[in-house]
Design an enzyme around this catalytic site. Structure first.
Site, PDB file in Angstrom:
ATOM      1  N   ASP A  65       0.858  -1.390  -0.190  1.00 16.21           N
ATOM      2  CA  ASP A  65       0.028  -0.054  -0.051  1.00 16.21           C
ATOM      3  C   ASP A  65       0.639   1.258   0.064  1.00 16.21           C
ATOM      4  O   ASP A  65       0.512   2.222   0.827  1.00 16.21           O
ATOM      5  CB  ASP A  65      -0.780   0.017   1.155  1.00 16.21           C
ATOM      6  CG  ASP A  65      -1.716  -1.214   1.199  1.00 16.21           C
ATOM      7  OD1 ASP A  65      -1.930  -1.665   2.387  1.00 16.21           O
ATOM      8  OD2 ASP A  65      -2.139  -1.505   0.253  1.00 16.21           O
ATOM      9  N   GLU A  91     -11.212   0.933  -4.156  1.00 14.53           N
ATOM     10  CA  GLU A  91     -10.471   1.336  -2.889  1.00 14.53           C
ATOM     11  C   GLU A  91      -9.021   1.963  -3.044  1.00 14.53           C
ATOM     12  O   GLU A  91      -8.760   2.139  -4.560  1.00 14.53           O
ATOM     13  CB  GLU A  91     -10.087   0.193  -2.075  1.00 14.53           C
ATOM     14  CG  GLU A  91      -9.504  -0.979  -2.585  1.00 14.53           C
ATOM     15  CD  GLU A  91      -9.638  -2.431  -1.727  1.00 14.53           C
ATOM     16  OE1 GLU A  91     -10.344  -2.388  -0.995  1.00 14.53           O
ATOM     17  OE2 GLU A  91      -9.052  -3.217  -2.366  1.00 14.53           O
TER      18      GLU A  91
HETATM   19  C1  6LW Z   1      -5.811  -1.793   1.975  1.00 13.89           C
HETATM   20  C2  6LW Z   1      -6.645  -2.099   0.966  1.00 13.89           C
HETATM   21  C3  6LW Z   1      -6.538  -3.347   0.546  1.00 13.89           C
HETATM   22  O1  6LW Z   1      -6.165  -1.012   2.964  1.00 13.89           O
HETATM   23  O2  6LW Z   1      -6.284  -4.072   1.684  1.00 13.89           O
HETATM   24  O3  6LW Z   1      -7.520  -5.118  -0.583  1.00 13.89           O
HETATM   25  C4  6LW Z   1      -6.066  -3.336   2.706  1.00 13.89           C
HETATM   26  N1  6LW Z   1      -7.372  -3.908  -0.351  1.00 13.89           N
HETATM   27  O4  6LW Z   1      -6.549  -1.298  -0.215  1.00 13.89           O
HETATM   28  C5  6LW Z   1      -4.835  -3.653   3.324  1.00 13.89           C
HETATM   29  O5  6LW Z   1      -3.532  -3.715   2.615  1.00 13.89           O
END
Ligand code: 6LW
Length: 534
Positions: free
Chosen positions: A14, A174
């Site tokens: 991330d 996300e």
């Molecule tokens: C992160 C999000 C995700 O905050 O996993 O699957 C979480 N997507 O973007 C943890 O890396």
């Protein structure tokens, strides 16, 4: 200039990046580990130095009872008018919060909590200095990307909340970030989930709250159709422009250790060059299809001081990912992290004598949700050799040693054990709910005056543990070691964990039920990676 991906290898997921002058700063998520949110610094985007953490106080980072891969999710780092901001989510505490500092090498503020659910918060400043927040969210029952105006110092919400996107066709929109370029607001998001369907898309609008129009060549980066690549799950990206006007994308990806869809090093930080096409849309890399390679060629910024030509004579900017932890240094090496909030009385650091004593409690490596006495650093490559020296004499721990550690459910370790029959060299493996001591080699009373030199050699298949009893504290002592056991990478891979996890394999110094002392430090060398065919 050639460079090799990942640029920050090992469990560094991330990524988010910002630039101040010629300096780049990058942060990653850290979940149940403390301190939280590492700050890496670079001037050429390839050589990165860990300079500290944003969250290094319990008042910033409460991890009590944090589940595996709970805690700190994706962060964003930004700089505006002399102030650094880092915004993230503590899913174990009160959710989304922002901290700030005017000196990135000093302390950051305590959290300003934000009254918005969801994860992956980000900040964007418009030309009028208004600051906007975006993250995942649920507005009137619709999941997507939520945005609103915010006071970044206090977390106060200053406008209505807007649902600005539900994604460009993928699930799990996300990791949003908003940018402004040539009068357009660009909204870049991750879709497909952080596994093998992961990808990055981008949209643009003339209004920060939309409506947004998707890029015609979305996804701008994806390996979901590039099955033959070692690199998979690319996504969760952030864009940055360097001082030369060249653009770059940092993003997470995984590297498979074999043909299997398994990875044990965690989600790592990758880099790719970005160009903007004649229609004003970003193009990542140069394969023309949003895929990238381990070795890439691009106009890197900054001081390229470690250049050596590759076999074909082309300039190659190398990075050294070996780890040399020296207990003679004034402070514990920054790369060592605790599992959840530590009791610092359990860690006795003696730089004068170059040793670290761990005070083990009855919280063992197998214990969920607690803080065992353990200090870990990230495994950066498949092919490594680790050395450490354990002081047998005067140790009181039931077990103290070195582990290849994913979390309390998945770990392999070599250690000095102590039971009613005396001290011994032990080897133990724990996978899911199965654990067993697989070697128990008694140490004679006489040999208790020696030290235990332990070695862990890793490759694309397994972790091999070996040891020698020796009268030395020298990590480089040329002493023949005896193999005591091994464990497969597959047993420490993220895909194999019994709950959804987001971390990666660490090397860990630990002690249980008594004290154990480590001499000199820990050395991890990187060995040539074997020729392999996925
Ligand atoms: C992160 C999000 C995700 O905050 O996993 O699957 C979480 N997507 O973007 C943890 O890396």
């Amino acid at each position: 200039m050639l460079f090799k991906n990942p640029v920050i290898p090992g469990y560094n997921p991330d990524p988010s990046i910002c630039r101040v002058g010629d300096d780049f700063y990058l942060v990653n998520s850290t979940f149940e580990f403390f301190p939280g949110v590492p700050i890496y610094h670079s001037r050429n985007l390839v050589n990165w130095e860990l300079t500290g953490y944003c969250l290094n106080r319990r008042s910033q980072l409460e991890l009590e009872g944090c589940r595996n891969s709970g805690g700190i999710y994706a962060p964003t780092i930004r700089h505006h008018k002399g102030m650094f901001y880092m915004i993230t989510t503590n899913v174990t505490d009160k959710g989304n919060f922002v901290v700030h500092t005017d000196n990135i090498n000093k302390e950051w503020s305590d959290p300003a909590w934000i009254d918005q659910g969801g994860i992956d918060p980000s900040l964007f400043w418009d030309d009028d200095d208004c600051c906007y927040y975006c993250s995942t969210g649920n507005l009137e029952g619709v999941r997507g990307i939520v945005a609103f105006k915010i006071n970044p110092m206090t977390g106060e919400i200053l406008s209505d909340k807007h649902l600005i996107s539900t994604g460009c066709g993928g699930q799990c929109a996300e990791g949003p970030h908003i940018y402004k370029k040539d009068g357009w607001y660009y909204l870049m998001i991750a879709e497909g989930g952080t596994e093998y369907a992961h990808r990055e898309t981008i949209q643009r609008s003339k209004n920060v709250f939309g409506p947004y129009t998707p890029c015609p060549h979305n996804p701008i980066i994806s390996h979901k159709e590039y099955k033959k690549s070692e690199i998979q799950a690319t996504g969760h990206a952030d864009l940055v422009e360097d001082a030369n006007g060249n653009w770059w994308l940092v993003f997470l990806g995984i590297r498979r250790f074999s043909h299997a869809l398994l990875h044990n090093l965690g989600r790592e930080t990758f880099l790719a060059p970005v160009t903007w096409n004649e229609d004003g849309w970003p193009v990542v890399g140069y394969n023309g299809n949003g895929t990238i390679e381990l070795v890439m060629d691009a106009p890197l910024p900054g001081m390229n001081d470690t250049i050596t030509d590759d076999a074909t004579g082309r300039p190659f900017l190398h990075a050294d990912h070996s780890v040399n932890i020296d207990f003679h240094r004034d402070a514990i090496d920054k790369r060592l992290q605790f599992t959840r909030n530590p009791d610092m009385s359990h860690y006795i650091y003696d730089s004068k004598n170059g040793c670290l004593t761990l005070r083990g409690t009855d919280i063992t490596l197998n214990e969920p949700g607690k803080s065992p006495t353990v200090l870990s650093f990230k495994q950066p490559e498949f092919t490594t050799s680790l050395k450490a020296v354990l002081k047998i004499k005067d140790s009181t721990a039931k077990r103290f040693g070195v582990a290849a550690y994913y979390n309390n459910d998945y770990h392999y370790e070599i250690y000095v054990g102590s039971d009613e029959n005396g001290k011994y060299v032990g080897f133990y493996k724990h996978i899911h709910d199965m654990g067993a001591e697989l070697a128990h080699i008694p140490i004679s009373k006489e040999d208790e005056n020696l030290n235990l030199l332990v070695k862990i050699d890793t490759d694309r298949e397994k972790y091999t543990f070996s040891y020698a009893l020796a009268d030395t504290t020298n990590l480089d002592a040329k002493i023949a070691c005896h193999e005591i056991g091994s464990g497969l990478n597959a047993g420490l891979s993220t895909e194999g964990t019994r709950t959804m996890t987001f971390t990666g394999t660490l090397f860990s110094l630990f002690a249980e039920n008594g004290n154990g002392t480590f001499e000199t430090g820990v050395a991890l060398t990187i060995n040539p990676d074997v020729d392999y065919k996925l």
